[in-house]
Design a protein around this motif. Sequence first.
Motif, PDB file in Angstrom:
ATOM      1  N   ALA A   1       0.796  -1.188  -0.105  1.00  0.00           N
ATOM      2  CA  ALA A   1       0.146   0.011  -0.002  1.00  0.00           C
ATOM      3  C   ALA A   1       0.835   1.164  -0.064  1.00  0.00           C
ATOM      4  CB  ALA A   1      -0.965  -0.023   1.142  1.00  0.00           C
ATOM      5  N   THR A   2       2.003   1.228   0.396  1.00  0.00           N
ATOM      6  CA  THR A   2       3.026   2.412   0.446  1.00  0.00           C
ATOM      7  C   THR A   2       3.136   2.823  -1.138  1.00  0.00           C
ATOM      8  OG1 THR A   2       5.137   1.248   0.299  1.00  0.00           O
ATOM      9  CG2 THR A   2       4.089   1.617   2.545  1.00  0.00           C
ATOM     10  N   ASN A   3       3.314   2.001  -1.871  1.00  0.00           N
ATOM     11  CA  ASN A   3       3.162   2.149  -3.404  1.00  0.00           C
ATOM     12  C   ASN A   3       2.048   2.995  -3.808  1.00  0.00           C
ATOM     13  OD1 ASN A   3       4.174   2.154  -6.319  1.00  0.00           O
ATOM     14  ND2 ASN A   3       2.188   0.720  -6.501  1.00  0.00           N
TER      15      ASN A   3
ATOM     16  N   CYS B   1       1.030  10.769  -4.156  1.00  0.00           N
ATOM     17  CA  CYS B   1       1.620  12.054  -3.850  1.00  0.00           C
ATOM     18  C   CYS B   1       2.339  12.385  -5.099  1.00  0.00           C
ATOM     19  CB  CYS B   1       2.530  11.601  -2.640  1.00  0.00           C
ATOM     20  SG  CYS B   1       2.158  11.498  -1.137  1.00  0.00           S
ATOM     21  N   LYS B   2       2.747  11.594  -5.868  1.00  0.00           N
ATOM     22  CA  LYS B   2       3.647  12.118  -7.378  1.00  0.00           C
ATOM     23  C   LYS B   2       2.510  12.848  -8.366  1.00  0.00           C
ATOM     24  CE  LYS B   2       6.958   8.512  -7.447  1.00  0.00           C
ATOM     25  NZ  LYS B   2       7.409   7.411  -8.087  1.00  0.00           N
ATOM     26  N   LYS B   3       1.351  11.945  -8.378  1.00  0.00           N
ATOM     27  CA  LYS B   3       0.402  12.660  -9.019  1.00  0.00           C
ATOM     28  C   LYS B   3      -0.125  13.965  -8.650  1.00  0.00           C
ATOM     29  CE  LYS B   3      -4.103  11.986 -11.219  1.00  0.00           C
ATOM     30  NZ  LYS B   3      -5.326  11.356 -11.734  1.00  0.00           N
TER      31      LYS B   3
ATOM     32  N   ALA C   1      12.046  17.355  -4.956  1.00  0.00           N
ATOM     33  CA  ALA C   1      13.592  17.212  -4.601  1.00  0.00           C
ATOM     34  C   ALA C   1      14.031  15.777  -4.744  1.00  0.00           C
ATOM     35  CB  ALA C   1      13.791  17.378  -3.189  1.00  0.00           C
ATOM     36  N   ARG C   2      13.137  14.759  -4.496  1.00  0.00           N
ATOM     37  CA  ARG C   2      13.482  13.351  -4.705  1.00  0.00           C
ATOM     38  C   ARG C   2      13.714  12.899  -6.222  1.00  0.00           C
ATOM     39  NH1 ARG C   2       9.333   9.095  -2.107  1.00  0.00           N
ATOM     40  NH2 ARG C   2       9.605   7.346  -3.315  1.00  0.00           N
ATOM     41  N   ILE C   3      12.534  13.490  -6.866  1.00  0.00           N
ATOM     42  CA  ILE C   3      12.526  13.103  -8.401  1.00  0.00           C
ATOM     43  C   ILE C   3      13.617  14.041  -9.142  1.00  0.00           C
ATOM     44  CG2 ILE C   3      11.036  13.459 -10.359  1.00  0.00           C
ATOM     45  CD1 ILE C   3       9.917  11.268  -8.885  1.00  0.00           C
TER      46      ILE C   3
ATOM     47  N   ILE D   1      14.521  -1.663  -8.042  1.00  0.00           N
ATOM     48  CA  ILE D   1      13.993  -2.633  -7.052  1.00  0.00           C
ATOM     49  C   ILE D   1      13.024  -1.836  -6.151  1.00  0.00           C
ATOM     50  CG2 ILE D   1      16.032  -4.112  -7.161  1.00  0.00           C
ATOM     51  CD1 ILE D   1      16.474  -3.000  -4.344  1.00  0.00           C
ATOM     52  N   GLY D   2      11.699  -2.673  -6.044  1.00  0.00           N
ATOM     53  CA  GLY D   2      10.656  -1.982  -5.391  1.00  0.00           C
ATOM     54  C   GLY D   2      10.211  -0.813  -6.245  1.00  0.00           C
ATOM     55  N   ALA D   3       9.940  -0.930  -7.488  1.00  0.00           N
ATOM     56  CA  ALA D   3       9.712   0.087  -8.546  1.00  0.00           C
ATOM     57  C   ALA D   3       8.257   0.619  -8.554  1.00  0.00           C
ATOM     58  CB  ALA D   3       9.930  -0.445  -9.933  1.00  0.00           C
TER      59      ALA D   3
ATOM     60  N   LEU E   1      11.439  -4.372 -10.475  1.00  0.00           N
ATOM     61  CA  LEU E   1      10.975  -5.687  -9.698  1.00  0.00           C
ATOM     62  C   LEU E   1       9.884  -5.083  -8.563  1.00  0.00           C
ATOM     63  CD1 LEU E   1      14.699  -7.290  -8.966  1.00  0.00           C
ATOM     64  CD2 LEU E   1      12.979  -7.831 -10.827  1.00  0.00           C
ATOM     65  N   ASP E   2       9.124  -5.925  -8.299  1.00  0.00           N
ATOM     66  CA  ASP E   2       8.220  -5.536  -6.918  1.00  0.00           C
ATOM     67  C   ASP E   2       7.380  -6.982  -6.865  1.00  0.00           C
ATOM     68  OD1 ASP E   2       6.642  -4.151  -5.128  1.00  0.00           O
ATOM     69  OD2 ASP E   2       7.245  -2.569  -6.101  1.00  0.00           O
ATOM     70  N   PHE E   3       6.837  -6.789  -5.640  1.00  0.00           N
ATOM     71  CA  PHE E   3       5.814  -8.010  -5.122  1.00  0.00           C
ATOM     72  C   PHE E   3       4.805  -8.128  -6.425  1.00  0.00           C
ATOM     73  CE2 PHE E   3       6.366  -6.828  -0.785  1.00  0.00           C
ATOM     74  CZ  PHE E   3       6.796  -7.727  -0.299  1.00  0.00           C
TER      75      PHE E   3
ATOM     76  N   VAL F   1       8.222 -10.384  -7.802  1.00  0.00           N
ATOM     77  CA  VAL F   1       9.191 -11.172  -7.172  1.00  0.00           C
ATOM     78  C   VAL F   1       9.366 -10.609  -5.626  1.00  0.00           C
ATOM     79  CG1 VAL F   1      11.517 -10.044  -7.740  1.00  0.00           C
ATOM     80  CG2 VAL F   1      11.727 -12.415  -7.191  1.00  0.00           C
ATOM     81  N   ASP F   2       9.568 -11.661  -4.671  1.00  0.00           N
ATOM     82  CA  ASP F   2       9.818 -11.254  -3.281  1.00  0.00           C
ATOM     83  C   ASP F   2      11.534 -10.784  -3.147  1.00  0.00           C
ATOM     84  OD1 ASP F   2      10.119 -10.629  -0.574  1.00  0.00           O
ATOM     85  OD2 ASP F   2       8.745 -12.068   0.195  1.00  0.00           O
ATOM     86  N   LEU F   3      11.673  -9.701  -3.049  1.00  0.00           N
ATOM     87  CA  LEU F   3      13.323  -9.249  -2.768  1.00  0.00           C
ATOM     88  C   LEU F   3      14.026 -10.010  -1.597  1.00  0.00           C
ATOM     89  CD1 LEU F   3      12.876  -5.283  -3.450  1.00  0.00           C
ATOM     90  CD2 LEU F   3      13.834  -7.044  -5.161  1.00  0.00           C
ATOM     91  N   ARG F   4      13.219 -10.527  -0.799  1.00  0.00           N
ATOM     92  CA  ARG F   4      13.912 -11.250   0.272  1.00  0.00           C
ATOM     93  C   ARG F   4      14.182 -12.578  -0.185  1.00  0.00           C
ATOM     94  NH1 ARG F   4       8.855  -9.611   3.825  1.00  0.00           N
ATOM     95  NH2 ARG F   4       7.922 -10.516   2.080  1.00  0.00           N
TER      96      ARG F   4
HETATM   97  C1  SAM Z   1       7.199   3.303  -0.949  1.00  0.00           C
HETATM   98  S1  SAM Z   1       7.057   2.355  -2.152  1.00  0.00           S
HETATM   99  C2  SAM Z   1       8.151   3.132  -3.385  1.00  0.00           C
HETATM  100  C3  SAM Z   1       7.409   2.761  -4.699  1.00  0.00           C
HETATM  101  C4  SAM Z   1       8.598   3.342  -5.559  1.00  0.00           C
HETATM  102  N1  SAM Z   1      10.106   3.124  -5.529  1.00  0.00           N
HETATM  103  C5  SAM Z   1       8.257   4.578  -5.620  1.00  0.00           C
HETATM  104  O1  SAM Z   1       9.502   5.589  -5.262  1.00  0.00           O
HETATM  105  O2  SAM Z   1       7.463   5.397  -6.204  1.00  0.00           O
HETATM  106  C6  SAM Z   1       7.862   0.693  -1.628  1.00  0.00           C
HETATM  107  C7  SAM Z   1       7.722  -0.199  -2.765  1.00  0.00           C
HETATM  108  O3  SAM Z   1       8.624  -1.281  -2.456  1.00  0.00           O
HETATM  109  C8  SAM Z   1       8.030  -2.803  -2.604  1.00  0.00           C
HETATM  110  N2  SAM Z   1       8.727  -3.655  -1.829  1.00  0.00           N
HETATM  111  C9  SAM Z   1       9.126  -3.718  -0.576  1.00  0.00           C
HETATM  112  N3  SAM Z   1       9.434  -4.662   0.021  1.00  0.00           N
HETATM  113  C10 SAM Z   1       9.512  -5.522  -1.205  1.00  0.00           C
HETATM  114  C11 SAM Z   1       9.842  -6.805  -1.161  1.00  0.00           C
HETATM  115  N4  SAM Z   1      10.366  -7.696  -0.393  1.00  0.00           N
HETATM  116  N5  SAM Z   1       9.924  -7.522  -2.361  1.00  0.00           N
HETATM  117  C12 SAM Z   1       9.340  -6.673  -3.492  1.00  0.00           C
HETATM  118  N6  SAM Z   1       8.861  -5.435  -3.306  1.00  0.00           N
HETATM  119  C13 SAM Z   1       8.951  -4.799  -2.230  1.00  0.00           C
HETATM  120  C14 SAM Z   1       6.663  -2.365  -2.343  1.00  0.00           C
HETATM  121  O4  SAM Z   1       5.963  -3.262  -2.947  1.00  0.00           O
HETATM  122  C15 SAM Z   1       6.324  -0.971  -2.703  1.00  0.00           C
HETATM  123  O5  SAM Z   1       5.986  -1.111  -4.235  1.00  0.00           O
END
Ligand code: SAM
Length: 312
Positions: free
Chosen positions: A12-14, A20-22, A55-57, A80-82, A104-106, A151-154
Amino acid sequence: MEGIGNDEAVIATNDDASACKKCAVSLGYWKDPYIGYFVRNCERRAPEINRGYFARITAIKIIVDKFIKVTGGRCQIVNIGAGFDTLYWRLKDEGQSVSNFVELDFPGVTSRKCMNIQRMKPLLKGVTHEDHDIKFNRNNLHTYDYKLTGVDLRNLSDVETKLKESDIVYDVPTLFLAECVLVYMTISKSSQLLKWINEKFKSAFFVNYEMVNLEDRFGEVMLSNLRTRGCDLAGAEACVSVDTQKDRFIAAGWSGAQGWDMLEVWNLLPPFDVSRVTQLEMLDEHELLKQLFSHYALVTAWTDERWESIVL
Ligand SMILES: C[S@@+](CC[C@H](N)C(=O)[O-])C[C@H]1O[C@@H](n2cnc3c(N)ncnc32)[C@H](O)[C@@H]1O
């Protein structure tokens, strides 16, 4: 805690980041014709939040563009976690090509991104190449130079398999981008990933944007706000300071790292852009902006000294 419930809150943080970006884009902070295809509605955010995203972008754009320039585009980018990031489409529109761009993301996130790309013509057009088919299934979409992979990055062995399926090679300069991602993984899992990248890739450059100063009063409030949303910051230990953020790379065997908190970043951004965005909205809470900026940082790390000179 690494349970499913926490993963849903992390996913949900995505949605929050994309909204926020929009919001900032709709107010004119920067141009992004694509973010609206991923987010329908967004409530107006506070000016401090909009400036923070700007600033981040902007900082990440400067660093990524320099890396592409230095490598002449003979490089790979792995985000990663895009989430619903639109960097690939921006680069495409600007005629900046790279050999391979992987996100890569969930699977719960990539499946939604896949669906949007297939349904929205401008997104689909961006990933379409003459003479190359687009292969997709529920969670993955592969084109000539763009791969979106669930994919799960863990799970390192899955990450390795998925990168291989995405045609990632180890001997081409590779930029890894992580924006607010590592903090959701335990230190042991994130350092395992960083060590693996350092060992496998001949020449890697990492751009990490994340929280810092989480141990002070403001940081504690940030942490507790996320916890009430069910989101445990399993990797908060690395977010004590810019130094702890740099040290995690050195501990994982990387050759060097440097970093700036967002107050420093703000002062390094092009003055023309800064002056333009400061006129977009009135800012009452200067102190709040300072607090917010001192709780996020941009850190770069390298396995190859060549990337040390890529700075803001
Ligand atoms: C705060 S969001 C940021 C999204 C993007 N990087 C951005 O800046 O807009 C965090 C992202 O990391 C991904 N994420 C966190 N842990 C992850 C994991 N173990 N495997 C895959 N994705 C992961 C979440 O699903 C989410 O899309």
